[in-house]
Design an enzyme around this catalytic site. Structure first.
Site, PDB file in Angstrom:
ATOM      1  N   GLY A  43     -53.932 -19.816  75.700  1.00 13.11           N
ATOM      2  CA  GLY A  43     -54.736 -18.652  75.353  1.00 13.11           C
ATOM      3  C   GLY A  43     -54.143 -17.401  75.973  1.00 13.11           C
ATOM      4  N   GLY A  81     -49.948 -21.171  77.909  1.00 11.02           N
ATOM      5  CA  GLY A  81     -49.797 -21.098  76.467  1.00 11.02           C
ATOM      6  C   GLY A  81     -51.030 -21.522  75.706  1.00 11.02           C
ATOM      7  CG  ASP A  97     -53.547 -26.317  86.273  1.00  9.33           C
ATOM      8  OD1 ASP A  97     -52.403 -26.686  86.609  1.00  9.33           O
ATOM      9  OD2 ASP A  97     -53.735 -25.450  85.406  1.00  9.33           O
ATOM     10  N   GLY A 105     -51.888 -18.380  84.793  1.00 13.51           N
ATOM     11  CA  GLY A 105     -51.403 -19.690  84.410  1.00 13.51           C
ATOM     12  C   GLY A 105     -52.132 -20.302  83.238  1.00 13.51           C
TER      13      GLY A 105
END
Length: 810
Positions: free
Chosen positions: A481, A479, A585, A476
């Site tokens: 890395g 975008g 997150d 997850g």
């Protein structure tokens, strides 16, 4: 005789067409056109429209005409993009949107007309030039009355007596002279361009002549002495002979008129030569003939011409006048064609001159190109020589790189041995608190925590030069890395390389990595090391894949799902109580499954928010509404996200659908067996219990702390993960008889009876860890780092698993 003469003239084809056109014009009056400009808004044109409604007769129809200029650039997200760079459907959609906007403005103006009981319509015409478009509109639609703006409202003054805008001046100068134009501004009439009377007759060659012309022709005929004295007899007689004498000249005159109509070419020649009209010449010839023919009864056949005959003569003169105007119009069109031909010839000459200039320029360009090619050939030879020297240097560099690689391997071996020596030294003789702080400051530049610093060359070698085939799709990264699988110091790792444009500066990166490295828990992914220069972090590799992948495949049974949820819940409880940190997150992509079809998990993504700059996209499906409103992270954010994960585990649906379906089932709108994922084998009661727990985590929970909600969730998930569908204990361990490694206490090296979770995230036997802390130690027995807290948490799930294992093997 009067009726026969009237019928003969009515049967003439040219006269019948003219009478029909005149009747149509009288029955259908020409509409009045109002030009609404491209930038005119509804409020700006209200005053002008009120003037039109007040000054135009209600019997006339009103047409609101808007000339739209197709845009050459389109505003896309704040930037003006040329139309040529956009797709056709995007340009079409933008133009349709613009047409809808101006259509709404025109509809508002039409509503005003409708309220005044005026018949009105609208028309939208596309044109690159508004002035030329108006001129073309006048020509194409035969507009005879036009209302347009003289200037913008802000340019209006009371002394304005003429149009000021370039568009109005162009239309005033180039529009068809037959069109009458009113120029208005801010609801006031500025000036009027009257229509040209001659242009009206020229534009409508088949129309009737004006009353003034008819009157003059009629007077001229009446004033002729010959017509008064010796034309036709006006006496009424019933004698057949007299009737025949009267019919003879009239019949001859009618035949001559029909012959004149058929020979329109000769009439045109007479009109162009300036001679007397053909009908008048024919009339004089008939008069002379009648003067020479005596009447049968010996009386004079002259006399006064009756009124009906004068009317027919008047129509003949009017037709002759129209034919003369048609000839004049044809001459004018021929002259215009000659002028256009001259202009086309001039343009052809200009094109030929331009072609000669282009040919000359092309010849010069070809010569210059030849010179450039010769220079490029010389450069190519020089570049080949340079490349040959570079290849020689590369060969030497390859030899040096081999030597450097050998040296690096030797250094790696030395570092590994040195690390083992340090570990042995720390085991035999624990360092003091002051010495540890000094060592930690030396490791991370004074950031307050220690971590393994890795070089870029070491990461490059571990990931096989960051090969794309070694990329890990899970984790997850959002975008921000890329994640690569690699082997670092005989250990499988996952290397996350953040993009430079989203990563924080080096100092803050070091602080965040140091903070993450100090957080250890069995259900948290362990940080191995970091490379500050490359903004890369190495974690332990969890090969089982993410929970999101397993849910997409539907391969997890319900007890394994409960065990995974329990592990995530334990990790969050540890973070909130021991380290006072917030994950921020939590989602299935960051929950990594340990092994295939295992009921254990590790939570990834800890501290990722601190490694990147603010402003990244959040997972909206798992975000707490309070966080979306305020932007403040809190433990409730993790609890809310965990609740959404529980609903996905129970229903197997995407996040939004899972929450919606669970709420409907909780309200009684659906049966729970329709909501629970049957493919996972959920018992109805267990599925309902876990789903209600997920809804409780997603709720407001007023008056209840997130820690209490997590403790309740751990109890429910622990009971579900250690029980079968009928309530019996589940079989979560292997059948080989050996105790799993996580059953063994790291201090006593024996299977634990009362496992407790310490501040470093590792589980110990309660007696052993309490003795360790009671002897004055404030560091971890495993990492030798200072414990953030000395509080112990019971590991109920592990204790039940150990008890179940003991019952099966003893």
């Amino acid at each position: 005789m009067e009726e026969e003469l009237g019928e003969a003239i009515i049967l003439g084809p040219a006269a019948a067409l003219r009478l029909q056109d005149r009747d149509n014009d009288e029955q259908q009056p020409q509409p009045v056109y109002c030009a609404v400009g491209g930038t005119a808004g509804k409020e700006e044109w209200k005053a002008n429209l009120q003037w039109v409604l007040a000054n135009v007769p209600r019997s006339k129809r009103l047409v609101l005409a808007h000339l739209r200029r197709p845009p050459s650039r389109i505003n896309m997200m704040g930037a003006w993009v040329p139309v040529s760079q956009l797709a056709e459907e995007e340009v079409t959609a933008f133009r349709q949107l613009e047409e809808d906007k101006i259509g709404k403005v025109l509809d508002d103006l039409l509503d005003i007309c409708k309220s005044q009981k005026v018949n009105a319509s609208k028309i939208i015409v596309a044109s690159d030039d508004t002035a030329r478009g108006l001129v073309q509109l006048v020509d194409d639609h035969g507009v005879t009355e036009l209302v347009m703006g003289a200037a913008s409202d802000r340019a209006y003054t009371r002394k304005m007596r003429a149009p000021r805008s370039k568009k109005a001046l162009t239309v005033q100068r180039k529009a068809n002279p037959s069109c009458k134009i009113w120029f208005v501004c801010k609801g006031n009439l500025i000036c009027t361009r009257e229509a040209s009377e001659g242009a009206n007759r020229a534009e409508s060659s088949t129309a009737s002549t004006s009353p003034r012309s008819s009157t003059s022709d009629y007077s001229r005929s009446k004033s002729s002495p010959r017509l008064h004295s010796k034309t036709f007899s006006t006496q009424e007689s019933n004698d057949p002979a007299t009737a025949s004498v009267d019919e003879t000249p009239t019949s001859r005159w009618v035949d001559a008129m029909d012959h004149t109509m058929e020979g329109s070419a000769s009439v045109s020649e007479i009109v162009e030569s300036g001679e007397e009209p053909a009908a008048e010449q024919l009339l004089h010839a008939e008069v002379e003939e009648d003067q020479e023919a005596p009447s049968p009864d010996g009386s004079d056949a002259g006399g006064m011409m009756d009124d009906a005959l004068y009317e027919k003569l008047k129509d003949a003169l009017m037709e002759a006048d129209n034919l003369r105007h048609e000839a004049y119009e044809e001459t004018r069109r021929r002259q215009m064609a000659e002028r256009e031909l001259a202009e086309a010839s001039r343009m052809a000459d200009d094109a030929e001159s331009s072609y000669r200039r282009e040919a000359k320029h092309r010849k010069e360009m070809e010569e210059m190109l030849a010179r450039e090619r010769a220079a490029m050939e010389q450069d190519r030879r020089e570049i080949n020589d340079i490349l040959y020297k570079i290849r020689q240097v590369d060969d030497r560099s390859a030899e040096l790189e081999l030597q450097i690689s050998s040296s690096e391997r030797m250094m790696s071996d030395l570092e590994a041995r040195l690390s083992e020596s340090y570990s042995l030294l720390e085991t035999l003789q624990p360092t003091t608190a002051a010495a540890r702080e000094e060592t930690e400051g030396a490791h991370d530049g004074g950031q307050g925590a220690s971590f393994l610093r890795l070089g870029y060359s070491e990461l490059d070698e571990a990931t096989t030069h960051f090969d794309e085939s070694a990329r890990v799709d899970g984790g997850g990264d959002g975008g921000r890395g890329k994640v690569y699988r690699g082997e670092l110091r005989n250990m499988a790792v996952a290397v996350k390389v953040l993009r430079r444009d989203v990563a924080v500066d080096e100092a803050r990166f070091a602080r965040e990595v140091g903070r993450i490295s100090g957080v250890r828990h069995p259900n948290l992914v362990t940080l191995v090391g970091a490379c500050l220069e490359a903004r890369a972090v190495a974690y332990e590799l969890v090969p089982g894949g993410s929970l999101d992948d397993h849910l997409c495949r539907g391969a997890l049974p319900w007890r394994a799902r409960c065990g995974i949820a329990y592990g995530a819940c334990s990790a969050l409880a540890f973070l909130h109580s021991a380290s006072t940190a917030v994950h921020g997150d939590v989602r299935p992509a960051n929950i990594l499954v340990v092994g295939s079809l295992s009921s254990s998990c590790k939570l990834a993504g800890l501290g990722t928010r601190g490694l990147v700059r603010p402003g990244g996209a959040a997972a909206l499906a798992y975000a707490d509404p309070h966080y979306l409103a305020t932007g403040e992270l809190s433990p409730q954010c993790d609890v809310h996200a965990l609740g959404v994960v529980l609903l996905r585990l129970v229903t197997g649906m995407p996040a939004f659908l899972a929450r919606k379906a669970a709420r409907e089932a909780a309200r009684g709108g659906k049966a729970w067996h329709e909501v629970v994922d049957a493919g996972a084998g959920w018992p109805a009661e267990r599925g309902r219990e876990v789903a209600l727990l997920g809804l409780r985590c997603c709720g407001d929970n007023v008056g209840v702390s997130p820690h209490e909600v997590l403790e309740e969730a751990r109890g429910v998930l622990e009971a579900a993960s250690t029980a079968s569908g009928d309530g019996a204990p589940g079989r979560l361990l292997s059948d080989d008889g050996a105790a799993p490694s996580y059953f063994v206490c790291p201090i006593l090296k024996e299977v634990m009876r009362d496992p407790q979770i310490a501040g470093d995230g590792f589980t110990y036997e309660a007696e052993a860890i309490k003795e360790w802390l009671g002897s004055g130690h404030d560091t971890s027995p495993m990492t030798n780092l200072k414990l953030p807290t000395q509080k112990l948490l019971p590991n109920h799930a592990l204790r039940d698993a150990i008890h179940h294992w003991r019952a099966m093997h003893y």
